[in-house]
Enzyme design. Structure first.
Site: not given
Ligand code: GLU
Length: 416
Positions: A107, A147
């Protein structure tokens, strides 16, 4: 988050310990699973529109890569800090294993307020961040996505900066891009669509009738809007929604499309015609059958958990329930589809996008939707079965399912 007594990350690891107890894992294995593989902290100087330079702090945490490249979004929010990004990266590792996409977890985030920045400032910030972490990412290393506070346009700028640095077009470096540069069909609504499929399964498993069910949603952004629409189409009543500025309540139900149009025009759901005003947190405790937290972490806490009236909670946000509140909900008999399962539709379609990018061959809306439905239904059934088998709650079951897969991969690689 720094004002909390225990860090968000410490709290998040409690679920790992619970799962480890079910799986009889040794303490050295727990330590390996709790230690992020790599933490990047970068300073990003940005020329602001007033001519002055402002330095932003950015993070990228690669929690675990045993099952594949790190994968997870990038958050732009004033509250972003290392503790939060570490927690989110850990949750991604679990989520990716739960839904069975071949990724580890990662992340990123930048401490900033995108609502107060111009498009030019956001573009320069994004390019600066991409350049700062470029050496450590790539389709086989770490694949970011959006996100909270980021979107397809930001993914486009990020991709462009990366392409320039490596001197080639590598669309698989980032997902949830605009369609015109290799984004996947269905990615924009994927988190909501996935949560909808999980809700259908939960309704069957827990015997909760959906027609006429009253739904309360905290949040009304990218992930909340699609699920509101799908549930409304099925005959549910959307009785409450909110955003960071406040909320709207109408026990007769509200039209999700009209709500979205109202919010786009006025930048708030507060004051939606025919509704009563709520605060941003009120949807958690209004009278409803299904509660969908779809905003930030730590929203259902020991302070407000007694007020929760829903029979089913579908966690579209990451980490919306504190461990203390979770325990109380479980004792009250409230059914929960935990975040790492409920919101896994987003990363699942990100995976589909990455696959399509690498093949250079693109799927139709129907193909994406069918594959997403299969993935979410299977993930729900696996977790439900684990819960039945060990007589544990759905959250612990999701962690048991995921941790087992991660441990198997780490053992196969000889890392533990
Ligand atoms: N931010 C989204 C999550 O928390 C998507 C992450 C992604 O697609 O890599 O799952």
């Amino acid at each position: 988050m720094s004002e909390q007594k225990t860090s968000l990350y410490e709290e998040a690891l409690k679920t790992l310990k619970k799962a480890a107890a079910v799986l009889n894992l040794e303490s050295d294995v727990i330590e390996a699973l709790s230690s992020p593989e790599r933490i990047l902290i970068v300073s990003i100087p940005v020329k602001m529109d007033d001519g002055k330079t402002k330095v932003f702090t950015g993070y990228r945490v690669q929690h675990n890569t045993a099952r594949g490249p790190a994968k997870g979004g990038i958050r732009y929010h004033p509250r972003v800090c290392l503790d939060e990004v570490k927690s989110l990266a850990y949750w991604m590792a679990i989520k990716n294993a739960v839904v069975g996409v071949p990724y580890g977890g990662g992340k990123g985030g930048i401490t900033c307020n995108p609502k107060e920045m111009s498009q030019g400032e956001l573009e320069r910030l994004t390019r600066g961040y991409a350049a700062a972490i470029a050496k450590f990412i790539g389709p086989d290393q770490d694949v970011p996505a959006p996100d909270v506070g980021t979107n397809a346009q930001i993914m486009g700028w990020f991709a462009d900066e990366y392409y320039k640095i490596v001197g080639k077009t590598v669309p698989g470096v980032i997902t949830a891009k605009p369609l015109s540069i290799g984004g996947s069909r269905g990615r924009g609504t994927a988190t909501g669509r996935g949560a909808f499929f999980a809700t259908l399964e939960a309704a069957k498993a827990f015997n909760i009738p959906l027609r006429g069910a009253r739904v309360s949603i905290q949040g009304y952004g990218n992930v909340a809007r699609p699920i509101a629409r799908y549930l409304h189409e099925l005959g549910c009543k959307i009785v409450a929604v909110s955003d960071s500025t406040g909320g709207a309540y109408n026990p007769e139900g509200m039209n999700p499309i009209a709500l979205a149009e109202f919010k786009d025009k006025t930048r708030t759901v507060k004051g939606f015609p025919g509704s009563k005003e709520l605060s941003a947190i009120d949807p958690i405790t209004v009278d409803c059958d299904i509660l969908i937290p779809a905003a930030l972490e730590n929203q259902i806490t020991k302070e407000n958990v007694d007020g929760v009236k829903a029979k089913l909670i579908v966690e579209e946000a990451n980490g919306p329930t504190t461990p203390e509140a979770d325990k109380i909900l479980h004792e009250k008999g409230v059914k929960i589809v935990p975040d790492v399962l409920a919101n896994a539709g987003g990363v699942t379609v990100s995976y589909f996008e990455w696959v399509q990018n690498r093949m250079g061959y693109y799927w139709s809306d129907e193909e994406v939707d069918e594959k997403l439905k299969q993935a979410m239904t299977k993930a729900f059934k696996d977790v439900y079965q684990t819960a039945q088998q060990h007589q544990i709650d759905m959250r612990t079951a999701a962690y048991v399912t995921a941790v087992k897969k991660i441990v198997d991969a780490m053992r196969a690689l000889g890392r533990i």
